[in-house]
Design an enzyme around this catalytic site. Structure first.
Site, PDB file in Angstrom:
ATOM      1  N   HIS A 145      16.982   7.733  63.388  1.00 51.22           N
ATOM      2  CA  HIS A 145      17.551   6.572  62.698  1.00 51.22           C
ATOM      3  C   HIS A 145      17.995   5.599  63.793  1.00 51.22           C
ATOM      4  CE1 HIS A 145      17.756   8.013  58.436  1.00 51.22           C
ATOM      5  NE2 HIS A 145      17.404   9.121  59.059  1.00 51.22           N
ATOM      6  N   HIS A 176      12.698  12.525  64.298  1.00 50.15           N
ATOM      7  CA  HIS A 176      13.092  11.701  63.146  1.00 50.15           C
ATOM      8  C   HIS A 176      14.355  10.933  63.551  1.00 50.15           C
ATOM      9  CE1 HIS A 176      13.709  11.481  58.586  1.00 50.15           C
ATOM     10  NE2 HIS A 176      14.907  11.142  59.019  1.00 50.15           N
ATOM     11  N   ARG A 225      10.906   7.688  50.570  1.00 51.74           N
ATOM     12  CA  ARG A 225      11.932   8.715  50.299  1.00 51.74           C
ATOM     13  C   ARG A 225      13.201   8.441  51.120  1.00 51.74           C
ATOM     14  NH1 ARG A 225      15.358  12.035  52.942  1.00 51.74           N
ATOM     15  NH2 ARG A 225      13.735  12.477  54.473  1.00 51.74           N
ATOM     16  N   ASN A 236      15.891   4.426  59.036  1.00 50.74           N
ATOM     17  CA  ASN A 236      15.018   5.080  60.006  1.00 50.74           C
ATOM     18  C   ASN A 236      14.455   4.010  60.919  1.00 50.74           C
ATOM     19  OD1 ASN A 236      14.702   6.673  57.287  1.00 50.74           O
ATOM     20  ND2 ASN A 236      14.169   8.094  58.916  1.00 50.74           N
ATOM     21  N   CYS A 241      21.322   7.445  55.066  1.00 53.66           N
ATOM     22  CA  CYS A 241      21.495   8.734  54.392  1.00 53.66           C
ATOM     23  C   CYS A 241      22.744   8.632  53.545  1.00 53.66           C
ATOM     24  CB  CYS A 241      21.619   9.880  55.390  1.00 53.66           C
ATOM     25  SG  CYS A 241      21.898  11.455  54.556  1.00 53.66           S
TER      26      CYS A 241
HETATM   27  P1  HMG Z   1      24.710  21.873  43.505  1.00 51.24           P
HETATM   28  O1  HMG Z   1      25.686  21.118  42.665  1.00 51.24           O
HETATM   29  O2  HMG Z   1      25.257  22.831  44.511  1.00 51.24           O
HETATM   30  O3  HMG Z   1      23.615  22.612  42.618  1.00 51.24           O
HETATM   31  O4  HMG Z   1      23.773  20.822  44.235  1.00 51.24           O
HETATM   32  P2  HMG Z   1      23.721  23.503  41.363  1.00 51.24           P
HETATM   33  O5  HMG Z   1      22.572  24.463  41.457  1.00 51.24           O
HETATM   34  O6  HMG Z   1      25.108  24.040  41.186  1.00 51.24           O
HETATM   35  O7  HMG Z   1      23.409  22.462  40.175  1.00 51.24           O
HETATM   36  C1  HMG Z   1      24.277  21.386  39.817  1.00 51.24           C
HETATM   37  C2  HMG Z   1      23.524  20.401  38.943  1.00 51.24           C
HETATM   38  O8  HMG Z   1      22.427  19.848  39.668  1.00 51.24           O
HETATM   39  C3  HMG Z   1      22.914  21.033  37.707  1.00 51.24           C
HETATM   40  O9  HMG Z   1      22.850  20.012  36.710  1.00 51.24           O
HETATM   41  C4  HMG Z   1      21.506  21.335  38.146  1.00 51.24           C
HETATM   42  O10 HMG Z   1      20.602  21.415  37.081  1.00 51.24           O
HETATM   43  C5  HMG Z   1      21.199  20.135  39.006  1.00 51.24           C
HETATM   44  P3  HMG Z   1      23.981  19.858  35.572  1.00 51.24           P
HETATM   45  O11 HMG Z   1      24.008  21.189  34.881  1.00 51.24           O
HETATM   46  O12 HMG Z   1      25.268  19.555  36.293  1.00 51.24           O
HETATM   47  O13 HMG Z   1      23.483  18.719  34.728  1.00 51.24           O
HETATM   48  N1  HMG Z   1      20.173  20.428  40.011  1.00 51.24           N
HETATM   49  C6  HMG Z   1      19.038  19.722  40.161  1.00 51.24           C
HETATM   50  N2  HMG Z   1      18.566  18.643  39.521  1.00 51.24           N
HETATM   51  C7  HMG Z   1      17.368  18.164  39.921  1.00 51.24           C
HETATM   52  N3  HMG Z   1      16.658  18.694  40.946  1.00 51.24           N
HETATM   53  C8  HMG Z   1      17.118  19.763  41.614  1.00 51.24           C
HETATM   54  C9  HMG Z   1      18.354  20.316  41.226  1.00 51.24           C
HETATM   55  N4  HMG Z   1      19.077  21.349  41.684  1.00 51.24           N
HETATM   56  C10 HMG Z   1      20.176  21.417  40.921  1.00 51.24           C
HETATM   57  N5  HMG Z   1      16.414  20.271  42.628  1.00 51.24           N
HETATM   58  C11 HMG Z   1      21.759  20.095  45.347  1.00 51.24           C
HETATM   59  C12 HMG Z   1      22.779  21.220  45.161  1.00 51.24           C
HETATM   60  C13 HMG Z   1      20.937  20.398  46.570  1.00 51.24           C
HETATM   61  C14 HMG Z   1      20.872  20.044  44.109  1.00 51.24           C
HETATM   62  C15 HMG Z   1      22.526  18.763  45.483  1.00 51.24           C
HETATM   63  O14 HMG Z   1      23.481  18.929  46.497  1.00 51.24           O
HETATM   64  C16 HMG Z   1      21.649  17.603  45.815  1.00 51.24           C
HETATM   65  O15 HMG Z   1      20.807  17.191  45.037  1.00 51.24           O
HETATM   66  N6  HMG Z   1      21.851  17.003  46.987  1.00 51.24           N
HETATM   67  C17 HMG Z   1      21.114  15.825  47.414  1.00 51.24           C
HETATM   68  C18 HMG Z   1      20.693  16.023  48.823  1.00 51.24           C
HETATM   69  C19 HMG Z   1      19.828  14.873  49.303  1.00 51.24           C
HETATM   70  O16 HMG Z   1      18.859  14.500  48.668  1.00 51.24           O
HETATM   71  N7  HMG Z   1      20.185  14.330  50.468  1.00 51.24           N
HETATM   72  C20 HMG Z   1      19.400  13.343  51.112  1.00 51.24           C
HETATM   73  C21 HMG Z   1      18.171  13.935  51.715  1.00 51.24           C
HETATM   74  S1  HMG Z   1      18.472  14.740  53.313  1.00 51.24           S
HETATM   75  C22 HMG Z   1      18.269  13.478  54.459  1.00 51.24           C
HETATM   76  O17 HMG Z   1      18.136  12.345  54.096  1.00 51.24           O
HETATM   77  C23 HMG Z   1      18.173  13.829  55.921  1.00 51.24           C
HETATM   78  C24 HMG Z   1      16.739  13.800  56.460  1.00 51.24           C
HETATM   79  O18 HMG Z   1      16.159  12.523  56.276  1.00 51.24           O
HETATM   80  C25 HMG Z   1      16.724  14.126  57.944  1.00 51.24           C
HETATM   81  C26 HMG Z   1      17.710  13.305  58.755  1.00 51.24           C
HETATM   82  O19 HMG Z   1      17.747  12.090  58.674  1.00 51.24           O
HETATM   83  O20 HMG Z   1      18.433  13.957  59.491  1.00 51.24           O
HETATM   84  C27 HMG Z   1      15.877  14.823  55.737  1.00 51.24           C
HETATM   85 MG    MG Z   2      16.593  10.753  57.614  1.00 49.47          MG
END
Ligand code: HMG
Ligand code: MG
Length: 298
Positions: free
Chosen positions: A208, A206, A14, A248, A239
């Site tokens: 990186h 966690h 992931r 990571n 990220c």
């Molecule tokens: P948004 O645009 O605010 O959401 O995004 P929305 O509710 O307004 O929806 C917009 C569109 O997204 C719509 O589709 C929804 O259906 C779709 P459209 O009508 O435009 O075709 N949608 C979804 N599709 C699939 N699955 C869903 C979903 N929700 C809405 N769950 C949202 C908000 C959170 C969805 C967006 O900002 C997003 O997907 N962000 C990605 C965030 C991400 O994955 N980041 C990386 C992970 S975090 C990380 O890596 C850090 C971590 O490792 C810790 C660290 O290292 O510190 C955890």
């Molecule tokens: Mg991370």
């Protein structure tokens, strides 16, 4: 006083792959997940149910969970940012989910398109639904030391979000140094602030490895009684919403250090190395793990 054993949360499929530009097909991801589970890792974060427009590499998550050959005793988990994601995860029988917040307002906006408070409000129904289904929820806090947009983050800001996630019902809070800027000094100050409100048994770290500080930061966390370490095989990833963030810390490097200290992780080192080479071959490069490269050179 170090623990006798730790749990490794393998986030390569992931957190690792989500930032790799080369799209890996579902069969290769499944093979990777299988190799990781068979190396003795008991927790494999295998996907995330986020918008495929935001993170294209994770678009295969439903297919992955649908086709997974679950090894008994292994937890296969996924990220779910909202109810849409949670429902998609439940449709393919994800074992456990994670919600992900941040200690930085700007990062929260860039990563999940809402403020920290709004994110907690979006997580609330997930907590209720998960409880109803008996699904455990892990909570992430990003940018626990530094933020790509705001710079240094106050330890109190991290403690505050971590406590809120705990109070909402997360069984564990993973503290993410998303951009890998922490050193034992800043990590220590951050952990002390969090430990004042969340017990060590409920925390994970966690790191990186962007600035090469991950292992020493893990050592710092171990010395404070933290027993859960997130890492990614072959040092995959970064990220997408933190420019310059590298992968990571490599699971191979973590296991080598733990073996050296005499802390049990349950991981078969040779099988883990093999998994790292498998996915790195698919990405046309060597694993970003000094240990892995040194072992190959022997
Ligand atoms: P948004 O645009 O605010 O959401 O995004 P929305 O509710 O307004 O929806 C917009 C569109 O997204 C719509 O589709 C929804 O259906 C779709 P459209 O009508 O435009 O075709 N949608 C979804 N599709 C699939 N699955 C869903 C979903 N929700 C809405 N769950 C949202 C908000 C959170 C969805 C967006 O900002 C997003 O997907 N962000 C990605 C965030 C991400 O994955 N980041 C990386 C992970 S975090 C990380 O890596 C850090 C971590 O490792 C810790 C660290 O290292 O510190 C955890
Ligand atoms: Mg991370």
């Amino acid at each position: 006083q170090f623990p006798n054993s730790v749990k490794i949360v393998e986030v390569g499929p992931r957190d690792g792959l989500q930032n790799e530009k080369t799209l890996i097909d579902a069969d290769d991801k499944l093979r990777l997940i299988d190799m990781l589970a068979n190396s003795g890792l008991s927790y494999v974060e295998s996907g995330s149910f986020v918008s495929p427009k935001w993170v294209p590499q994770m678009a295969t998550s439903s297919e992955i969970f649908d086709k997974l050959n679950k090894v008994s005793g292994v937890t296969y988990a996924a990220l779910t940012p909202n109810m849409k994601g949670f429902e998609a995860a439940m449709a393919v029988n994800v074992d456990e989910v994670a919600i992900f917040g941040a200690a930085s307002e700007s990062f929260s906006q860039k990563n999940i398109n809402c403020s920290i408070d709004e994110s907690l409000a979006r997580f609330a129904p997930i907590m209720v639904a998960a409880k109803g289904k008996g699904i455990k929820v892990r909570g992430y806090v990003s940018c626990v030391v530094g933020c790509p947009y705001e710079g240094d983050i106050a330890p109190q800001a991290v403690a505050s979000v971590a406590k809120k996630l705990l109070d909402m019902g997360c069984y564990e809070i993973s503290l993410g140094d998303t951009i890998g800027v922490g050193t034992p000094a800043s990590v220590s100050a951050m952990l002390d602030a969090v430990l004042a409100v969340v017990p060590a048994e409920k925390l994970a770290v966690h790191f990186h490895d962007t600035y090469g500080q991950a292992l020493t930061n893990i050592y710092t966390a171990l010395s404070k009684g933290i027993r859960v370490i997130d890492s990614a095989v072959a040092g995959l990833g970064g990220c997408p919403y933190a420019k310059g963030a590298s992968g990571n810390v490599a699971t191979e490097d973590v296991v080598y250090m733990l073996n050296g200290i005499g802390i049990e992780s349950g991981v078969n080192f040779d099988k883990l190395l093999e998994a790292g080479w498998f996915i790195s071959d698919k990405l046309n490069r060597a694993p970003i793990s000094k240990v892995s490269q040194a072992m190959r050179a022997k």
